[in-house]
Design a protein around this motif. Sequence first.
Motif, PDB file in Angstrom:
ATOM      1  N   TRP A 139       0.830  -1.137  -0.054  1.00  0.00           N
ATOM      2  CA  TRP A 139      -0.135  -0.047   0.029  1.00  0.00           C
ATOM      3  C   TRP A 139       0.815   1.232   0.093  1.00  0.00           C
ATOM      4  O   TRP A 139       0.252   2.277  -0.453  1.00  0.00           O
ATOM      5  CB  TRP A 139      -0.991  -0.093   1.314  1.00  0.00           C
ATOM      6  N   PHE A 140       2.160   1.359   0.184  1.00  0.00           N
ATOM      7  CA  PHE A 140       3.112   2.313   0.409  1.00  0.00           C
ATOM      8  C   PHE A 140       4.159   2.347  -0.308  1.00  0.00           C
ATOM      9  O   PHE A 140       5.063   1.435  -0.272  1.00  0.00           O
ATOM     10  CB  PHE A 140       3.328   2.457   1.960  1.00  0.00           C
ATOM     11  N   GLY A 146       8.357   3.972   6.641  1.00  0.00           N
ATOM     12  CA  GLY A 146       8.692   4.231   8.044  1.00  0.00           C
ATOM     13  C   GLY A 146       7.656   4.748   8.696  1.00  0.00           C
ATOM     14  O   GLY A 146       7.477   4.418  10.137  1.00  0.00           O
ATOM     15  N   LEU A 147       7.106   5.908   8.228  1.00  0.00           N
ATOM     16  CA  LEU A 147       5.955   6.367   8.977  1.00  0.00           C
ATOM     17  C   LEU A 147       4.669   5.485   9.095  1.00  0.00           C
ATOM     18  O   LEU A 147       4.249   5.912  10.121  1.00  0.00           O
ATOM     19  CB  LEU A 147       5.628   7.884   8.107  1.00  0.00           C
ATOM     20  N   ALA A 148       4.292   4.947   8.089  1.00  0.00           N
ATOM     21  CA  ALA A 148       3.179   4.249   7.723  1.00  0.00           C
ATOM     22  C   ALA A 148       3.613   3.199   8.901  1.00  0.00           C
ATOM     23  O   ALA A 148       2.509   2.792   9.968  1.00  0.00           O
ATOM     24  CB  ALA A 148       2.787   3.497   6.805  1.00  0.00           C
ATOM     25  N   GLY A 289       6.477   5.726  24.208  1.00  0.00           N
ATOM     26  CA  GLY A 289       6.302   4.747  23.217  1.00  0.00           C
ATOM     27  C   GLY A 289       5.571   5.118  21.932  1.00  0.00           C
ATOM     28  O   GLY A 289       6.127   4.798  20.880  1.00  0.00           O
ATOM     29  N   ILE A 290       4.541   5.858  22.153  1.00  0.00           N
ATOM     30  CA  ILE A 290       3.558   6.193  20.881  1.00  0.00           C
ATOM     31  C   ILE A 290       4.437   7.250  20.222  1.00  0.00           C
ATOM     32  O   ILE A 290       4.444   7.219  18.929  1.00  0.00           O
ATOM     33  CB  ILE A 290       2.395   6.538  21.392  1.00  0.00           C
ATOM     34  N   PHE A 291       5.079   8.165  20.981  1.00  0.00           N
ATOM     35  CA  PHE A 291       5.537   9.154  19.968  1.00  0.00           C
ATOM     36  C   PHE A 291       7.042   8.735  19.726  1.00  0.00           C
ATOM     37  O   PHE A 291       7.292   9.221  18.359  1.00  0.00           O
ATOM     38  CB  PHE A 291       6.022  10.257  21.435  1.00  0.00           C
ATOM     39  N   GLY A 292       7.815   7.883  20.289  1.00  0.00           N
ATOM     40  CA  GLY A 292       8.950   7.444  19.671  1.00  0.00           C
ATOM     41  C   GLY A 292       8.524   6.587  18.051  1.00  0.00           C
ATOM     42  O   GLY A 292       9.439   6.721  17.469  1.00  0.00           O
ATOM     43  N   ASN A 293       7.621   5.764  18.581  1.00  0.00           N
ATOM     44  CA  ASN A 293       7.070   5.088  17.119  1.00  0.00           C
ATOM     45  C   ASN A 293       6.880   6.181  15.850  1.00  0.00           C
ATOM     46  O   ASN A 293       7.345   5.836  14.863  1.00  0.00           O
ATOM     47  CB  ASN A 293       5.881   4.302  17.390  1.00  0.00           C
ATOM     48  N   ILE A 294       5.939   6.915  16.141  1.00  0.00           N
ATOM     49  CA  ILE A 294       5.552   7.808  15.236  1.00  0.00           C
ATOM     50  C   ILE A 294       6.594   8.786  14.817  1.00  0.00           C
ATOM     51  O   ILE A 294       6.733   9.153  13.468  1.00  0.00           O
ATOM     52  CB  ILE A 294       4.217   8.608  15.687  1.00  0.00           C
TER      53      ILE A 294
END
Length: 436
Positions: A139-140, A146-148, A289-294
């Motif tokens: 799809w990308f 990386g962002l997805a 963790g959420i911030f690090g991922n995105i």
Amino acid sequence: MSSPLLSPKEEHSLQARHNVRWTVVMWLLIGGIINYLDRANLSIAAPEMMKELGLSKTDIGLLGTVFSWSYALMQLPSGWLIDRFGAKKVYSIAVIWWSLATFMTGAVSKMSSLIGARLLLGIGEAPCFPTAAKITSYWFPKKERGLATGIWDSSSKWGPAIAPPILVFLLISFGWRALFYITGLIGIVFVIFFLIFYKNPEKSRKLSPEERAYIQADGAGTEQGIQQSSIKWRTLFTYRSVWGMILGFFCTIWIWNIFLIFLPLYLVEVHHISLKELGIYASIPWIGGIFGNIFGGYLTKKLADKGIAAPIHAKRMLIGICALAAAVVVVIIPFVHGIVITLTLMTLALCFISAITGSAWALAGDIAPPSMVASVGSIQNFGGYFGGAFSPVVAGMIVDTTGSYVLAFVSGGLIAGCAALCYWLIVKNPIEEKQA
């Protein structure tokens, strides 16, 4: 800038048709959150389960280890099955399987039955993230993966982040068994909607010709099966980069599992947090963790967009820096005493660790040929969880024996730092398809 030929409503509609691929990420995000709710509920229920069923910390660690071993071993056939039979079919069966295993956990009363339920949970949850990596690959384009991936992989932090306040409320109101019943039912509801509404790109009617062309320009846009590859599945283990991914993910998941299983218990026992306070405090580190991922995924995209580094090297650089930073922070944690500084360090640690996991999953799309992304991703995950499966039981034994978490965090931090060496020095070249 708005086009003078289109009304605001028409322009908004056109933009929406050009971003269908980003709505796909939401399916993967929601499914991943449910996946982690179903594995994180053990850490929330652990204090009450220990009291009612007479379990020790070693027993709780063993349940985490049993899950990780079954989850790891099933990675190998999962990747092959996804590449062979299709992501949607395998994923749907997996969600139903793990949801039933979660529901069963609430009904058991013996350690042997708990082990069986966690074993089944690991088997069912195994295809979740390899499926997401596979879907992302078609799809990308590579520069956006990386962002997805960072977005859907953040589900592994959203789950533990939203679980404490919700599950602690259910725990206090209905008892620990209700946690497993309710989270199991949520998965069943989700998979019904997924089966009805999710479409692969070649079957999507919402995908505009422009967006389809944009996706296909980088080799994506079609689900490719393993039967189309000139590389045999078993030969993947002969590639240097694959072994670097296996070893690097092992180093990462070792410390990840310690946080996943013992973070609530650490706050309760070392910082004397009450059960009501636990619902808030135990969720805070996972926000990091959420911030690090995105943000980690965003950084790799920007590095590639600006031509500073190729997509594969942008991910390797980010992993190396974050692994070293995570090592330093984790080692410091057991030596601080205030709850504020402890939560701050835990938040930073999970931020760095999550940036590693998101980039590592996206890296599978750079290393593997399109037809084998799920296979390479699942082999990496196998290495992480098979080796990392030892960390919960080892950490539990250390705490039971020494009465302290110091050695568990120090050793975990040092192992996490080794991920930098693995991904930077060993993972270098992509796997090339053999030309006929």
